[in-house]
Design a protein around this motif. Sequence first.
Motif, PDB file in Angstrom:
ATOM      1  N   ILE A 177     -21.180 -28.022 -38.955  1.00  0.00           N
ATOM      2  CA  ILE A 177     -21.575 -28.016 -37.547  1.00  0.00           C
ATOM      3  C   ILE A 177     -22.702 -29.034 -37.410  1.00  0.00           C
ATOM      4  O   ILE A 177     -23.773 -28.866 -37.998  1.00  0.00           O
ATOM      5  N   TRP A 178     -22.429 -30.074 -36.664  1.00  0.00           N
ATOM      6  CA  TRP A 178     -23.353 -31.209 -36.569  1.00  0.00           C
ATOM      7  C   TRP A 178     -23.878 -31.334 -35.138  1.00  0.00           C
ATOM      8  O   TRP A 178     -23.098 -31.431 -34.186  1.00  0.00           O
ATOM      9  N   VAL A 179     -25.191 -31.315 -35.013  1.00  0.00           N
ATOM     10  CA  VAL A 179     -25.845 -31.566 -33.728  1.00  0.00           C
ATOM     11  C   VAL A 179     -26.548 -32.909 -33.850  1.00  0.00           C
ATOM     12  O   VAL A 179     -27.507 -33.054 -34.621  1.00  0.00           O
ATOM     13  N   ALA A 180     -26.040 -33.890 -33.134  1.00  0.00           N
ATOM     14  CA  ALA A 180     -26.538 -35.260 -33.262  1.00  0.00           C
ATOM     15  C   ALA A 180     -27.955 -35.388 -32.721  1.00  0.00           C
ATOM     16  O   ALA A 180     -28.363 -34.639 -31.825  1.00  0.00           O
ATOM     17  N   VAL A 231     -23.789 -26.376 -42.938  1.00  0.00           N
ATOM     18  CA  VAL A 231     -22.733 -26.798 -43.857  1.00  0.00           C
ATOM     19  C   VAL A 231     -22.239 -25.604 -44.668  1.00  0.00           C
ATOM     20  O   VAL A 231     -23.046 -24.840 -45.222  1.00  0.00           O
ATOM     21  N   LEU A 232     -20.919 -25.460 -44.739  1.00  0.00           N
ATOM     22  CA  LEU A 232     -20.283 -24.488 -45.622  1.00  0.00           C
ATOM     23  C   LEU A 232     -19.366 -25.216 -46.589  1.00  0.00           C
ATOM     24  O   LEU A 232     -18.650 -26.143 -46.190  1.00  0.00           O
ATOM     25  N   LEU A 233     -19.416 -24.827 -47.847  1.00  0.00           N
ATOM     26  CA  LEU A 233     -18.516 -25.346 -48.871  1.00  0.00           C
ATOM     27  C   LEU A 233     -17.643 -24.200 -49.353  1.00  0.00           C
ATOM     28  O   LEU A 233     -18.157 -23.181 -49.832  1.00  0.00           O
ATOM     29  N   ASN A 234     -16.347 -24.356 -49.184  1.00  0.00           N
ATOM     30  CA  ASN A 234     -15.403 -23.319 -49.610  1.00  0.00           C
ATOM     31  C   ASN A 234     -15.736 -21.957 -49.005  1.00  0.00           C
ATOM     32  O   ASN A 234     -15.611 -20.916 -49.633  1.00  0.00           O
ATOM     33  N   GLY A 235     -16.201 -21.991 -47.743  1.00  0.00           N
ATOM     34  CA  GLY A 235     -16.528 -20.773 -47.018  1.00  0.00           C
ATOM     35  C   GLY A 235     -17.886 -20.190 -47.334  1.00  0.00           C
ATOM     36  O   GLY A 235     -18.245 -19.131 -46.799  1.00  0.00           O
ATOM     37  N   VAL A 236     -18.676 -20.852 -48.173  1.00  0.00           N
ATOM     38  CA  VAL A 236     -19.993 -20.362 -48.580  1.00  0.00           C
ATOM     39  C   VAL A 236     -21.074 -21.221 -47.914  1.00  0.00           C
ATOM     40  O   VAL A 236     -21.028 -22.456 -47.966  1.00  0.00           O
ATOM     41  N   GLY A 286     -22.850 -30.960 -51.652  1.00  0.00           N
ATOM     42  CA  GLY A 286     -23.254 -30.317 -50.409  1.00  0.00           C
ATOM     43  C   GLY A 286     -24.690 -30.551 -50.020  1.00  0.00           C
ATOM     44  O   GLY A 286     -25.134 -30.079 -48.970  1.00  0.00           O
ATOM     45  N   GLY A 287     -25.443 -31.280 -50.837  1.00  0.00           N
ATOM     46  CA  GLY A 287     -26.821 -31.576 -50.483  1.00  0.00           C
ATOM     47  C   GLY A 287     -26.910 -32.526 -49.299  1.00  0.00           C
ATOM     48  O   GLY A 287     -26.036 -33.373 -49.097  1.00  0.00           O
ATOM     49  N   ILE A 288     -27.944 -32.367 -48.485  1.00  0.00           N
ATOM     50  CA  ILE A 288     -28.286 -33.400 -47.498  1.00  0.00           C
ATOM     51  C   ILE A 288     -29.032 -34.445 -48.304  1.00  0.00           C
ATOM     52  O   ILE A 288     -30.187 -34.258 -48.672  1.00  0.00           O
ATOM     53  N   ASP A 295     -28.419 -24.582 -39.870  1.00  0.00           N
ATOM     54  CA  ASP A 295     -29.185 -25.186 -38.782  1.00  0.00           C
ATOM     55  C   ASP A 295     -30.390 -25.957 -39.313  1.00  0.00           C
ATOM     56  O   ASP A 295     -31.505 -25.823 -38.819  1.00  0.00           O
ATOM     57  N   LYS A 296     -30.150 -26.764 -40.338  1.00  0.00           N
ATOM     58  CA  LYS A 296     -31.235 -27.486 -41.016  1.00  0.00           C
ATOM     59  C   LYS A 296     -31.596 -28.753 -40.252  1.00  0.00           C
ATOM     60  O   LYS A 296     -30.715 -29.526 -39.861  1.00  0.00           O
TER      61      LYS A 296
END
Length: 239
Positions: free
Chosen positions: A161-164, A180-185, A136-138, A190-191
Motif C-alpha cells: 500500500i503506497w501513499v505517494a 508492505v506484506l511479504l507472503n501475507g506477513v 522487503g526492506g525499505i 504505514d512507515k
Amino acid sequence: PVIPGSCYKVHDGTRPQPRVVTPGTESSPGAAGVPPSDAVVLFDGSCLCGWVSAGDGSAAGWKLKDGYMEAAPGSGNIASTEKFGSCQLHVEWASPMLVKGDGQGRGNSGVFLMGLYEIQVLDCYDNPTYADGTTGGIYGQYPPLVNACRKPGEWQSYDIIWVAPLFAGDKLVSPARVTVLLNGVLLHHDKEVQGPTQHRILAGYGPHDAKLPLVLQDHGDPVRFRNIWYRPLTDYDQG
C-alpha cells in the motif's frame, strides 16, 4: 449528527455506496492468480509490451518465459509504460533455484515505487546481510519487521500500500508512506519513507511528478517476476 470531517450524518442514507469490485484469486506455485476486477494489469505473463528500458526507453531486454519475465543480467532496469502514484500494488517474484553467492550477491533485484523508492528483492532464505538491505526492506532506511522468505526458486508475493509524497512547488507537504506484506506477513505498517532510497547515501526529498512508472531492477541475477498489477487509491465517497 454530522460525522466530523464529512458532510454526511451518521448512517446517512444518501451517502454514496462503495463501488463493487470482484475479488481476485490467490496464486499457486504453478500459476498466477487472477487480479481484482478493477486492477490495472502491468504484467500478465503474455508479453513485455507494457515495459521499456528504464535507461533510454527502448524495448525491454528481459526474457519472457512460461508466463513470467526474467531479468537478463546486464540488460538494465525496466520501467512500466504506465505511470501512477498512490496505489495498492501486487508483485510476485522468485529468486533463482540454483543458489549462487551470498549476502547482497544472491538473488538481488528491487521493486522501485515511482522509480525512486526501493523495496528490496533478495534471496534471504538462510542468507544474512545488512538489515536495511534484506528482503522487503525499505532499502537503506528500514529493515523489515520479520524475515518471511520462502526457499530459493519458490514464488513469493509483495502486497504494497503506497501513499505517494505530496509537494507544493519545491516544498514537501507530506512524505511518502508505505505498508508492505511479504507472503501475507506484515513487514512495514504505514512507515514514513525518508526520501528516494540510495546506496550508502542518506535520503532526502526533491520534488517530482505525481505519477511515475514502476521500475524493476537488474542487479545481475536472473530474478523472475509475474502477476504484477495495481489499483489506484481513491478518497472515501469518490469510488
